[in-house]
Design a protein around this motif. Sequence first.
Motif, PDB file in Angstrom:
ATOM      1  N   VAL A  14       0.836  -1.202   0.000  1.00 38.78           N
ATOM      2  CA  VAL A  14       0.000   0.000   0.000  1.00 38.78           C
ATOM      3  C   VAL A  14       0.871   1.253   0.000  1.00 38.78           C
ATOM      4  CG1 VAL A  14      -1.644   1.337   1.369  1.00 38.78           C
ATOM      5  CG2 VAL A  14      -2.004  -1.107   1.037  1.00 38.78           C
ATOM      6  N   VAL A  15       1.942   1.253   0.780  1.00 37.87           N
ATOM      7  CA  VAL A  15       2.834   2.409   0.827  1.00 37.87           C
ATOM      8  C   VAL A  15       3.499   2.635  -0.525  1.00 37.87           C
ATOM      9  CG1 VAL A  15       5.002   3.262   1.831  1.00 37.87           C
ATOM     10  CG2 VAL A  15       3.234   2.316   3.313  1.00 37.87           C
ATOM     11  N   VAL A  16       3.971   1.576  -1.152  1.00 37.13           N
ATOM     12  CA  VAL A  16       4.615   1.705  -2.467  1.00 37.13           C
ATOM     13  C   VAL A  16       3.624   2.206  -3.502  1.00 37.13           C
ATOM     14  CG1 VAL A  16       5.666   0.389  -4.356  1.00 37.13           C
ATOM     15  CG2 VAL A  16       6.416   0.004  -2.002  1.00 37.13           C
ATOM     16  N   ILE A  17       2.413   1.699  -3.486  1.00 34.25           N
ATOM     17  CA  ILE A  17       1.385   2.160  -4.432  1.00 34.25           C
ATOM     18  C   ILE A  17       1.085   3.642  -4.211  1.00 34.25           C
ATOM     19  CG2 ILE A  17      -1.061   1.959  -5.043  1.00 34.25           C
ATOM     20  CD1 ILE A  17      -0.751  -1.079  -4.638  1.00 34.25           C
ATOM     21  N   ASN A  18       1.010   4.084  -2.958  1.00 33.85           N
ATOM     22  CA  ASN A  18       0.767   5.501  -2.672  1.00 33.85           C
ATOM     23  C   ASN A  18       1.916   6.369  -3.164  1.00 33.85           C
ATOM     24  OD1 ASN A  18      -1.768   5.342  -1.556  1.00 33.85           O
ATOM     25  ND2 ASN A  18      -1.028   5.104   0.534  1.00 33.85           N
ATOM     26  N   ILE A  19       3.145   5.931  -2.956  1.00 36.57           N
ATOM     27  CA  ILE A  19       4.305   6.698  -3.422  1.00 36.57           C
ATOM     28  C   ILE A  19       4.274   6.837  -4.937  1.00 36.57           C
ATOM     29  CG2 ILE A  19       6.820   6.612  -3.665  1.00 36.57           C
ATOM     30  CD1 ILE A  19       6.875   5.369  -0.834  1.00 36.57           C
ATOM     31  N   ILE A  20       3.992   5.756  -5.631  1.00 43.58           N
ATOM     32  CA  ILE A  20       3.927   5.798  -7.095  1.00 43.58           C
ATOM     33  C   ILE A  20       2.793   6.706  -7.549  1.00 43.58           C
ATOM     34  CG2 ILE A  20       3.439   4.409  -9.156  1.00 43.58           C
ATOM     35  CD1 ILE A  20       4.949   2.108  -7.730  1.00 43.58           C
ATOM     36  N   THR A  21       1.637   6.607  -6.909  1.00 48.68           N
ATOM     37  CA  THR A  21       0.486   7.437  -7.278  1.00 48.68           C
ATOM     38  C   THR A  21       0.800   8.919  -7.115  1.00 48.68           C
ATOM     39  OG1 THR A  21      -1.031   5.690  -6.608  1.00 48.68           O
ATOM     40  CG2 THR A  21      -1.934   7.905  -6.790  1.00 48.68           C
ATOM     41  N   TYR A  22       1.402   9.302  -5.985  1.00 53.87           N
ATOM     42  CA  TYR A  22       1.747  10.709  -5.760  1.00 53.87           C
ATOM     43  C   TYR A  22       2.802  11.190  -6.745  1.00 53.87           C
ATOM     44  CZ  TYR A  22      -1.035  11.076  -1.527  1.00 53.87           C
ATOM     45  OH  TYR A  22      -2.083  11.127  -0.649  1.00 53.87           O
ATOM     46  N   ALA A  23       3.776  10.349  -7.068  1.00 56.26           N
ATOM     47  CA  ALA A  23       4.815  10.747  -8.022  1.00 56.26           C
ATOM     48  C   ALA A  23       4.224  10.989  -9.411  1.00 56.26           C
ATOM     49  CB  ALA A  23       5.906   9.684  -8.094  1.00 56.26           C
ATOM     50  N   VAL A  24       3.336  10.119  -9.842  1.00 53.18           N
ATOM     51  CA  VAL A  24       2.699  10.284 -11.155  1.00 53.18           C
ATOM     52  C   VAL A  24       1.822  11.530 -11.162  1.00 53.18           C
ATOM     53  CG1 VAL A  24       0.985   9.271 -12.720  1.00 53.18           C
ATOM     54  CG2 VAL A  24       2.797   7.848 -11.766  1.00 53.18           C
ATOM     55  N   ARG A  25       1.056  11.741 -10.103  1.00 50.57           N
ATOM     56  CA  ARG A  25       0.191  12.913 -10.026  1.00 50.57           C
ATOM     57  C   ARG A  25       0.997  14.214 -10.017  1.00 50.57           C
ATOM     58  NH1 ARG A  25      -2.161  14.242  -4.541  1.00 50.57           N
ATOM     59  NH2 ARG A  25      -0.072  15.100  -4.496  1.00 50.57           N
ATOM     60  N   ASP A  26       2.058  14.257  -9.237  1.00 46.20           N
ATOM     61  CA  ASP A  26       2.870  15.471  -9.165  1.00 46.20           C
ATOM     62  C   ASP A  26       3.549  15.773 -10.501  1.00 46.20           C
ATOM     63  OD1 ASP A  26       2.088  15.745  -6.570  1.00 46.20           O
ATOM     64  OD2 ASP A  26       3.966  14.988  -5.718  1.00 46.20           O
ATOM     65  N   THR A  27       3.999  14.750 -11.205  1.00 37.37           N
ATOM     66  CA  THR A  27       4.612  14.944 -12.519  1.00 37.37           C
ATOM     67  C   THR A  27       3.592  15.480 -13.513  1.00 37.37           C
ATOM     68  OG1 THR A  27       6.157  13.151 -12.085  1.00 37.37           O
ATOM     69  CG2 THR A  27       5.856  13.797 -14.383  1.00 37.37           C
ATOM     70  N   ALA A  28       2.390  14.917 -13.514  1.00 46.45           N
ATOM     71  CA  ALA A  28       1.346  15.390 -14.425  1.00 46.45           C
ATOM     72  C   ALA A  28       0.947  16.818 -14.088  1.00 46.45           C
ATOM     73  CB  ALA A  28       0.129  14.466 -14.347  1.00 46.45           C
ATOM     74  N   LEU A  29       0.878  17.160 -12.809  1.00 42.89           N
ATOM     75  CA  LEU A  29       0.514  18.509 -12.399  1.00 42.89           C
ATOM     76  C   LEU A  29       1.585  19.510 -12.819  1.00 42.89           C
ATOM     77  CD1 LEU A  29      -1.522  20.272 -10.896  1.00 42.89           C
ATOM     78  CD2 LEU A  29      -0.263  19.780  -8.794  1.00 42.89           C
ATOM     79  N   ALA A  30       2.848  19.151 -12.675  1.00 42.49           N
ATOM     80  CA  ALA A  30       3.938  20.040 -13.082  1.00 42.49           C
ATOM     81  C   ALA A  30       3.906  20.278 -14.589  1.00 42.49           C
ATOM     82  CB  ALA A  30       5.277  19.452 -12.663  1.00 42.49           C
ATOM     83  N   LYS A  31       3.643  19.238 -15.374  1.00 45.22           N
ATOM     84  CA  LYS A  31       3.555  19.405 -16.824  1.00 45.22           C
ATOM     85  C   LYS A  31       2.376  20.300 -17.189  1.00 45.22           C
ATOM     86  CE  LYS A  31       5.780  15.138 -18.249  1.00 45.22           C
ATOM     87  NZ  LYS A  31       5.603  13.844 -18.910  1.00 45.22           N
ATOM     88  N   HIS A  32       1.259  20.163 -16.481  1.00 42.93           N
ATOM     89  CA  HIS A  32       0.081  20.989 -16.754  1.00 42.93           C
ATOM     90  C   HIS A  32       0.372  22.454 -16.446  1.00 42.93           C
ATOM     91  CE1 HIS A  32      -4.033  22.314 -17.041  1.00 42.93           C
ATOM     92  NE2 HIS A  32      -3.964  22.794 -15.810  1.00 42.93           N
ATOM     93  N   LYS A  33       1.017  22.723 -15.304  1.00 44.35           N
ATOM     94  CA  LYS A  33       1.338  24.102 -14.941  1.00 44.35           C
ATOM     95  C   LYS A  33       2.322  24.710 -15.922  1.00 44.35           C
ATOM     96  CE  LYS A  33       0.415  24.067 -10.012  1.00 44.35           C
ATOM     97  NZ  LYS A  33       0.995  24.230  -8.680  1.00 44.35           N
ATOM     98  N   ALA A  34       3.245  23.923 -16.430  1.00 46.12           N
ATOM     99  CA  ALA A  34       4.232  24.439 -17.375  1.00 46.12           C
ATOM    100  C   ALA A  34       3.567  24.873 -18.679  1.00 46.12           C
ATOM    101  CB  ALA A  34       5.300  23.388 -17.658  1.00 46.12           C
ATOM    102  N   ARG A  35       2.453  24.250 -19.044  1.00 42.17           N
ATOM    103  CA  ARG A  35       1.768  24.600 -20.288  1.00 42.17           C
ATOM    104  C   ARG A  35       0.935  25.871 -20.151  1.00 42.17           C
ATOM    105  NH1 ARG A  35      -0.153  18.619 -21.222  1.00 42.17           N
ATOM    106  NH2 ARG A  35      -1.369  19.257 -19.466  1.00 42.17           N
ATOM    107  N   LEU A  36       0.709  26.354 -18.942  1.00 44.11           N
ATOM    108  CA  LEU A  36      -0.147  27.513 -18.741  1.00 44.11           C
ATOM    109  C   LEU A  36       0.517  28.821 -19.148  1.00 44.11           C
ATOM    110  CD1 LEU A  36      -1.707  26.663 -15.273  1.00 44.11           C
ATOM    111  CD2 LEU A  36      -2.732  26.374 -17.517  1.00 44.11           C
ATOM    112  N   TYR A  37       1.836  28.862 -19.199  1.00 46.19           N
ATOM    113  CA  TYR A  37       2.561  30.103 -19.457  1.00 46.19           C
ATOM    114  C   TYR A  37       3.572  29.903 -20.566  1.00 46.19           C
ATOM    115  CZ  TYR A  37       0.517  31.276 -15.004  1.00 46.19           C
ATOM    116  OH  TYR A  37      -0.376  31.504 -13.991  1.00 46.19           O
ATOM    117  N   PRO A  38       3.899  30.911 -21.313  1.00 42.78           N
ATOM    118  CA  PRO A  38       3.305  32.240 -21.376  1.00 42.78           C
ATOM    119  C   PRO A  38       1.970  32.197 -22.109  1.00 42.78           C
ATOM    120  CG  PRO A  38       5.002  32.093 -23.040  1.00 42.78           C
ATOM    121  CD  PRO A  38       5.007  30.781 -22.273  1.00 42.78           C
TER     122      PRO A  38
END
Length: 74
Positions: A14-38
């Motif tokens: 369960v801990v490993v699955i949570n770590i992987i889930t958060y890593a994937v989510r954070d990477t996708a969120l960073a890519k989304h924020k990078a596309r917002l600008y300029p």
Amino acid sequence: MNTAVTITAIIAVVVVINIITYAVRDTALAKHKARLYPRDDGDVTALGPEIFASKDGRTVCWKGVNYERQPERP
């Protein structure tokens, strides 16, 4: 199999699955924020969440403070 070992293995999975889930989510969120600008935002270009530039490039506003382009010195 021992009950304690089984419970420990389940918790580890369960801990490993949570770590992987958060890593994937954070990477996708960073890519989304990078596309917002300029981006064009009315009469200015938004360069980031707290930085804007005028269309003519003479003024940059960063955190509410305007910076004007200065003439080149000889």
